[in-house]
Write a protein that holds these residues in place. Structure first.
Motif, PDB file in Angstrom:
ATOM      1  N   UNK A  21      49.685  39.931  80.830  1.00  0.00           N
ATOM      2  CA  UNK A  21      50.212  39.930  79.506  1.00  0.00           C
ATOM      3  C   UNK A  21      51.383  39.139  79.006  1.00  0.00           C
ATOM      4  N   UNK A  22      51.979  38.535  80.055  1.00  0.00           N
ATOM      5  CA  UNK A  22      53.087  37.530  79.816  1.00  0.00           C
ATOM      6  C   UNK A  22      52.568  36.235  79.614  1.00  0.00           C
ATOM      7  N   UNK A  23      51.348  35.943  80.168  1.00  0.00           N
ATOM      8  CA  UNK A  23      50.608  34.540  79.938  1.00  0.00           C
ATOM      9  C   UNK A  23      49.960  34.548  78.411  1.00  0.00           C
ATOM     10  N   UNK A  24      49.509  35.896  78.316  1.00  0.00           N
ATOM     11  CA  UNK A  24      49.088  35.859  76.893  1.00  0.00           C
ATOM     12  C   UNK A  24      49.856  35.589  75.631  1.00  0.00           C
ATOM     13  N   UNK A  25      51.133  36.354  75.895  1.00  0.00           N
ATOM     14  CA  UNK A  25      52.182  36.201  74.844  1.00  0.00           C
ATOM     15  C   UNK A  25      52.602  34.921  74.977  1.00  0.00           C
ATOM     16  N   UNK A  26      52.914  34.041  76.086  1.00  0.00           N
ATOM     17  CA  UNK A  26      53.312  32.918  75.997  1.00  0.00           C
ATOM     18  C   UNK A  26      52.733  31.722  75.309  1.00  0.00           C
ATOM     19  N   UNK A  27      51.169  32.024  75.543  1.00  0.00           N
ATOM     20  CA  UNK A  27      50.356  31.143  74.889  1.00  0.00           C
ATOM     21  C   UNK A  27      50.251  31.317  73.523  1.00  0.00           C
ATOM     22  N   UNK A  28      50.430  32.428  72.937  1.00  0.00           N
ATOM     23  CA  UNK A  28      50.321  32.761  71.417  1.00  0.00           C
ATOM     24  C   UNK A  28      51.723  31.996  70.890  1.00  0.00           C
ATOM     25  N   UNK A  29      52.926  32.282  71.774  1.00  0.00           N
ATOM     26  CA  UNK A  29      54.019  31.633  71.290  1.00  0.00           C
ATOM     27  C   UNK A  29      54.058  30.129  71.198  1.00  0.00           C
ATOM     28  N   UNK A  30      53.398  29.673  71.833  1.00  0.00           N
ATOM     29  CA  UNK A  30      53.370  28.150  72.081  1.00  0.00           C
ATOM     30  C   UNK A  30      52.982  27.607  70.788  1.00  0.00           C
ATOM     31  N   UNK A  31      52.311  28.494  69.912  1.00  0.00           N
ATOM     32  CA  UNK A  31      51.951  28.001  68.725  1.00  0.00           C
ATOM     33  C   UNK A  31      53.212  27.838  67.758  1.00  0.00           C
ATOM     34  N   UNK A  32      54.245  28.322  68.038  1.00  0.00           N
ATOM     35  CA  UNK A  32      55.451  28.356  67.107  1.00  0.00           C
ATOM     36  C   UNK A  32      56.585  27.441  67.650  1.00  0.00           C
ATOM     37  N   UNK A  33      57.164  26.642  66.641  1.00  0.00           N
ATOM     38  CA  UNK A  33      58.369  25.770  66.827  1.00  0.00           C
ATOM     39  C   UNK A  33      59.425  26.630  67.559  1.00  0.00           C
TER      40      UNK A  33
END
Lengths: 91, 223
Positions: A21-33
């Motif tokens: 879950x942490x990985x999934x969230x971080x990967x998604x957030x990597x799309x944000x500035x």
């Protein structure tokens, strides 16, 4: 100086989210500035219970998007409405 | 309430006088059909803006976080339909076949990141710039997935971890000297400091390369 992304990464490591879950969230957030991540970093820092709520909200959005159903999306918006109204009630 | 999923079951906890008719509930029954990302985002923004009045800073942070999640989910999911998405599609099978080495593939991606086309849907230059930044991030995530799967032909899907993205970024970073030589230098196949400096000077005005550098910083702590 620590970025908001790194702050979130640190807060997630202390949360009860699974590693996946942490990985999934971080990967998604990597799309944000980093500027865009500031409210999220502040929210997680002030109330860690929001880490799971946000994680589940984002997962639900991904599922709604994948399913492509407008009804599912509207149901999600309704849940967000209740969530915010509950916050107002708790004030 | 312990989780977001619990929210749907707690509607009776909210006193009727605290409810605000902001639309989502009444629209639910009358709206079904395909989910159109741009419309969905506008609906959510409209709904949440009306709810901002319910609270102070924390409510605003929650709202910003909810909207961010939608933008990221829809941004990544609709990437292929965007103008920048065409660039990523071009980076797929056909281009990979032409490019012999991993380093050349990485240089190719850096070239595309550095010259992202305008998206005709947006006229505002700030929004245009931000969309390119977002597109660049999605392209790098997609590259990480391609890399993880060995650059297979055809449509691909799968999961990438932060470590996968970190490794992809390291590979791109290692290829940046060659990219600088090709884009800003004499294209002699050798990276020299002057060419590299020219590339660095363009980053602040180049949304694709700016996103690339930001991601390198963000993922520097990932092991």
């Amino acid at each position: 100086m620590e970025t908001n992304f790194q702050k979130i990464q640190q807060l997630l490591s202390l949360s009860d989210l699974s590693a996946q879950e942490r990985d999934d969230l971080l990967v998604l957030l990597s799309g944000a500035t980093d500027d865009e991540l500031e409210p999220l970093a502040l929210l997680f820092a002030e109330d860690s219970s929001w880490i799971r709520k946000i994680s589940q909200n984002y997962k639900a959005k991904q599922a709604a998007f994948t399913g492509g159903s407008k009804a599912a999306w509207m149901e999600l918006l309704k849940q967000e409405e209740y969530l915010l109204q509950d916050m107002a009630k708790e004030k | 309430m312990d989780s977001f999923e619990d929210v749907a079951t707690t509607k009776e906890e909210v006193a009727p006088e605290m409810r605000q008719d902001v639309g989502a509930e009444t629209k639910l029954e009358e709206q079904d059909g395909p989910l159109i990302p741009a419309e969905a985002l506008e609906e959510e923004k409209g709904l949440l803006q009306k709810l901002e009045q319910l609270g102070g800073g924390k409510v605003k942070r929650v709202i910003a976080s909810l909207v961010l999640g939608s933008a990221l989910v829809f941004g990544a999911g609709t990437f292929e339909a965007s103008a920048a998405g065409k660039e990523t599609k071009g980076a797929g099978v056909e281009q990979v076949e032409k490019e012999k080495s991993r380093e050349q593939i990485a240089v190719g991606l850096l070239e595309r990141l550095s010259s992202l086309p305008d998206n005709p849907r947006f006229t505002d230059p700030v929004q245009q710039y931000l969309m390119k930044k977002q597109a660049a991030r999605t392209m790098i995530q997609f590259y990480a997935l391609q890399r993880k799967l060995g650059f297979p032909e055809g449509n691909i899907s799968g999961h990438v971890s932060p470590q996968d993205i970190k490794e992809a970024l390291d590979e791109l970073n290692a290829a940046s000297g060659l990219f600088a030589d090709k884009k800003f230098g004499n294209n002699d196949g050798k990276a020299d400091p002057e060419e590299f400096n020219k590339m660095l000077q363009t980053i602040k005005d180049n949304p694709g390369l700016e996103s690339f550098m930001e991601m390198i910083r963000q993922f520097s702590g990932v092991r």
